[in-house]
Motif scaffolding. Sequence first.
Motif, PDB file in Angstrom:
ATOM      1  N   ILE A 260       0.836  -1.210   0.000  1.00 13.65           N
ATOM      2  CA  ILE A 260       0.000   0.000   0.000  1.00 13.65           C
ATOM      3  C   ILE A 260       0.864   1.250   0.000  1.00 13.65           C
ATOM      4  O   ILE A 260       1.859   1.336   0.714  1.00 13.65           O
ATOM      5  CB  ILE A 260      -0.932   0.012   1.226  1.00 13.65           C
ATOM      6  CG1 ILE A 260      -1.801  -1.249   1.242  1.00 13.65           C
ATOM      7  CG2 ILE A 260      -1.813   1.259   1.220  1.00 13.65           C
ATOM      8  CD1 ILE A 260      -2.737  -1.344   2.421  1.00 13.65           C
ATOM      9  N   CYS A 295      -4.799   6.630  -1.476  1.00 17.85           N
ATOM     10  CA  CYS A 295      -3.850   5.511  -1.429  1.00 17.85           C
ATOM     11  C   CYS A 295      -4.049   4.563  -2.616  1.00 17.85           C
ATOM     12  O   CYS A 295      -5.107   4.557  -3.250  1.00 17.85           O
ATOM     13  CB  CYS A 295      -4.005   4.717  -0.136  1.00 17.85           C
ATOM     14  SG  CYS A 295      -3.922   5.695   1.372  1.00 17.85           S
ATOM     15  N   GLN A 296      -3.026   3.746  -2.858  1.00 17.48           N
ATOM     16  CA  GLN A 296      -3.092   2.728  -3.903  1.00 17.48           C
ATOM     17  C   GLN A 296      -2.678   1.376  -3.331  1.00 17.48           C
ATOM     18  O   GLN A 296      -1.721   1.288  -2.566  1.00 17.48           O
ATOM     19  CB  GLN A 296      -2.167   3.091  -5.068  1.00 17.48           C
ATOM     20  CG  GLN A 296      -2.570   4.333  -5.827  1.00 17.48           C
ATOM     21  CD  GLN A 296      -1.677   4.614  -7.013  1.00 17.48           C
ATOM     22  OE1 GLN A 296      -0.724   3.873  -7.282  1.00 17.48           O
ATOM     23  NE2 GLN A 296      -1.954   5.680  -7.745  1.00 17.48           N
ATOM     24  N   LEU A 297      -3.442   0.341  -3.731  1.00 17.17           N
ATOM     25  CA  LEU A 297      -3.133  -1.024  -3.326  1.00 17.17           C
ATOM     26  C   LEU A 297      -3.130  -1.910  -4.566  1.00 17.17           C
ATOM     27  O   LEU A 297      -4.194  -2.216  -5.120  1.00 17.17           O
ATOM     28  CB  LEU A 297      -4.169  -1.534  -2.316  1.00 17.17           C
ATOM     29  CG  LEU A 297      -4.154  -3.046  -2.039  1.00 17.17           C
ATOM     30  CD1 LEU A 297      -2.809  -3.479  -1.468  1.00 17.17           C
ATOM     31  CD2 LEU A 297      -5.294  -3.425  -1.097  1.00 17.17           C
ATOM     32  N   TYR A 343      -4.511   1.763   7.587  1.00 17.57           N
ATOM     33  CA  TYR A 343      -5.035   0.647   6.798  1.00 17.57           C
ATOM     34  C   TYR A 343      -4.289  -0.631   7.198  1.00 17.57           C
ATOM     35  O   TYR A 343      -3.193  -0.591   7.782  1.00 17.57           O
ATOM     36  CB  TYR A 343      -4.856   0.898   5.299  1.00 17.57           C
ATOM     37  CG  TYR A 343      -3.534   1.553   4.940  1.00 17.57           C
ATOM     38  CD1 TYR A 343      -2.318   0.868   5.089  1.00 17.57           C
ATOM     39  CD2 TYR A 343      -3.490   2.857   4.458  1.00 17.57           C
ATOM     40  CE1 TYR A 343      -1.110   1.466   4.772  1.00 17.57           C
ATOM     41  CE2 TYR A 343      -2.277   3.465   4.149  1.00 17.57           C
ATOM     42  CZ  TYR A 343      -1.100   2.764   4.308  1.00 17.57           C
ATOM     43  OH  TYR A 343       0.104   3.342   4.014  1.00 17.57           O
ATOM     44  N   TYR A 345      -3.580  -4.836   5.646  1.00 17.02           N
ATOM     45  CA  TYR A 345      -3.699  -5.696   4.474  1.00 17.02           C
ATOM     46  C   TYR A 345      -2.996  -7.018   4.748  1.00 17.02           C
ATOM     47  O   TYR A 345      -1.947  -7.067   5.397  1.00 17.02           O
ATOM     48  CB  TYR A 345      -3.064  -5.003   3.267  1.00 17.02           C
ATOM     49  CG  TYR A 345      -3.075  -5.812   1.986  1.00 17.02           C
ATOM     50  CD1 TYR A 345      -4.265  -6.034   1.297  1.00 17.02           C
ATOM     51  CD2 TYR A 345      -1.893  -6.344   1.462  1.00 17.02           C
ATOM     52  CE1 TYR A 345      -4.278  -6.773   0.113  1.00 17.02           C
ATOM     53  CE2 TYR A 345      -1.899  -7.072   0.280  1.00 17.02           C
ATOM     54  CZ  TYR A 345      -3.092  -7.285  -0.380  1.00 17.02           C
ATOM     55  OH  TYR A 345      -3.113  -8.012  -1.545  1.00 17.02           O
ATOM     56  N   PHE A 356      -8.469  -6.950   3.916  1.00 15.55           N
ATOM     57  CA  PHE A 356      -8.174  -5.515   3.957  1.00 15.55           C
ATOM     58  C   PHE A 356      -9.122  -4.847   4.939  1.00 15.55           C
ATOM     59  O   PHE A 356     -10.272  -5.267   5.103  1.00 15.55           O
ATOM     60  CB  PHE A 356      -8.363  -4.881   2.564  1.00 15.55           C
ATOM     61  CG  PHE A 356      -8.165  -3.383   2.561  1.00 15.55           C
ATOM     62  CD1 PHE A 356      -6.888  -2.854   2.458  1.00 15.55           C
ATOM     63  CD2 PHE A 356      -9.242  -2.520   2.678  1.00 15.55           C
ATOM     64  CE1 PHE A 356      -6.695  -1.471   2.460  1.00 15.55           C
ATOM     65  CE2 PHE A 356      -9.057  -1.145   2.694  1.00 15.55           C
ATOM     66  CZ  PHE A 356      -7.781  -0.621   2.575  1.00 15.55           C
TER      67      PHE A 356
END
Length: 370
Positions: A260, A295-297, A343, A345, A356
């Motif tokens: 992430i 954010c990016q996952l 977050y 994960y 998640f």
Amino acid sequence: MKKFMLITGIIILLVFIFLYNFWGLDLYLMNKMNRSQLPDGYKNYQNIDTKKPIVFGQHEMKLMWNDSFEPIQHFISSKGDMIIMTSEIPKNRDQEEVEEEARGGGVRFHQDFHFYKLDKEGKIKDHYVYKRTNKNRGEELFGDFIVNKYKKYYRTWVTDGDTLAKPIIIQNEDLKWDKEQQISLYHKIFEETDYFDNVSKSYPEQETTYYMDGKWYQMRTNTKLTERIYNHRRPNGWSNLFRHYSSKDMAMVPNSFPEISPVYFQRTEVVELTHSVGGGSASSTAKNWKGELYCQLPVDKDTLKFKIPMYFEEGFTTQKFYESPGEKIRKYKAELEKQYSPYFYFADKNFNFQLFTTSDRKLYIIKPVK
């Protein structure tokens, strides 16, 4: 005339200073000057605070468990299944008892605990419910076992689906063992067992529940043990795939999440919050930038682009976040995760799904779209 203008200027300046310091003029001006516009590249990021499934590429993220009363626990059993435990305040029991307990402000004994067993595809293959009260007390997860140390039994449902309560072997029930015998076994328990837990009775009595040589035991002691051992406790929340136990911190701490990336912080409003420390000490105020963290996952070849509410306080260890709007937030990924845990994960090659969440009271599952 000059003197009049000088006096007028001083009065205006004093009024300005007064308004700035005591009437929130500084906040008003800071918000007026915050004219940052969200770049187009972030406008398609999804708000994950929704019960609707979120589709991204060939994957779907679905909120499976929400509003658990106690933090959700999860772990992988020795059989390779994923075990999830959630809890809720019951609505189908004696509501007078349940509500009276709530008004008391103590432990909410009346809870329903749900244990779910997931296969490698993320499908629920078994479900067990335990209805706790202040009389039967709690069942706890210890690896592959569900244990009730107050009622002195354990269940093997985690590995074989059996919900039958099996008795724990009681040792030194009459407290007739001598001091050396008690301390010797306690040292052996401390050094050799994977799972054990202590319950203090009237000092120095205590009960130690432990697993050794394929059996569950509970030993009663009535002598003072060495401090190092006497104070040892397994941490609460041990069953957590998002965290690990740190012997340095003596607590559960979040794992790192290299998958992430926080990529943008959009400021929306600066507010001032008052902190009251109690004990007769004066309260303090601090400015906070409220906004959204983008954010990016990446999951396989797809990327979940999401946003979550966030705020950063002025001062101390959070000053760097407070001063980092937009893409400046990217360089503080590790510190941001440690300070805020925004977050969580979990992914494992043995499972065809991922976990998640942004809260320990809810849990999402990510699966390929079929």
